[in-house]
Design an enzyme around this catalytic site. Structure first.
Site, PDB file in Angstrom:
ATOM      1  N   GLY A  51       0.571  -1.191   0.668  1.00  0.00           N
ATOM      2  CA  GLY A  51      -0.060   0.003  -0.394  1.00  0.00           C
ATOM      3  C   GLY A  51       0.593   1.269  -0.347  1.00  0.00           C
ATOM      4  N   GLY A  83     -15.092  -3.593   9.834  1.00  0.00           N
ATOM      5  CA  GLY A  83     -15.520  -4.522   9.529  1.00  0.00           C
ATOM      6  C   GLY A  83     -16.036  -6.720   9.293  1.00  0.00           C
ATOM      7  N   GLU A 117      -0.126 -13.006   0.204  1.00  0.00           N
ATOM      8  CA  GLU A 117      -0.935 -12.702  -0.648  1.00  0.00           C
ATOM      9  C   GLU A 117      -0.012 -14.241  -2.263  1.00  0.00           C
ATOM     10  OE1 GLU A 117      -2.785  -8.181   0.294  1.00  0.00           O
ATOM     11  OE2 GLU A 117      -1.445  -9.360  -1.728  1.00  0.00           O
TER      12      GLU A 117
END
Length: 202
Positions: A51, A83, A117
């Site tokens: 990021g 959430g 990932e």
């Protein structure tokens, strides 16, 4: 007798009118009728990136470009909301995608999340397109990603990460130097390569 009959008719008419009004109101309708939610199609492209390095440039721009072309890319900060369970959401997106785009930046391998990932994409045998952003493949290596902190199965994880990284480095990818390259041309060529891989995986 006639009066009693009229009273009965009036009473029956009143009940029918009341019943008709009740069913004309939304809250009087049967509550067992429910709309069936439309299933959301899976993401066809998963963009793995670090990021702080590429969120506001290459990865974000590529996401927007693919979206405009009618595809369903996944980019963590664009597709996740408060959430959501991080690992569950990302693992599902990787499992369901057709193509994984790995944006390698100079500090990509410092992130255990990025390496996780990448490893999942390799383990799931997804079509992977590496993008080497301001870095050469030979400069990428797995180091001490936990900064000296003792983590359970750390050695095993580092071996898995290293294997996935080496496999990705051996895949023909795309190179981009942000100080010399042309953004519009690169985004177009990257999108073309991704779309071609999507069509081949269908």
């Amino acid at each position: 007798m006639l009066i009693a009959g009229k009273v009965a008719v009036i009473a029956a008419t009143s009940r029918l009118q009341a019943l008709s009004k009740c069913f004309s109101r939304p809250y009087c309708r049967p509550n067992h009728i429910q709309t069936v939610p439309v299933p959301v199609p899976p993401h066809d492209v998963f963009i793995s990136h670090r990021g702080p390095d590429t969120r506001r440039n290459l990865s974000g721009l590529l996401y927007d470009h693919l979206l405009r072309l009618g595809h369903r890319p996944f980019l963590d900060y664009r597709n996740m909301k408060a959430g959501d369970k991080l690992s569950e959401k990302i693992d599902t997106a990787i499992r369901d995608c057709k193509v994984g785009v790995v944006v390698f930046s100079p500090r990509f391998c410092e992130s255990s999340y990025c390496l996780h990932e990448l490893t999942l994409l390799i383990d799931y045998k997804k079509r992977v397109i590496p993008i080497f952003y301001n870095v050469k493949p030979s400069q990428l290596r797995v180091g001490d990603i936990y900064n000296g902190t003792c983590v359970s199965d750390q050695k095993e994880l580092e071996i898995r990460f290293s294997r996935a990284l080496e496999e990705a480095k051996n895949i023909v990818g795309l190179d981009f130097n942000s100080s010399k390259g042309y953004w519009s041309e690169f985004l177009q060529s990257a999108s073309d390569a991704i779309i071609e891989q999507i069509s081949q995986s269908s």
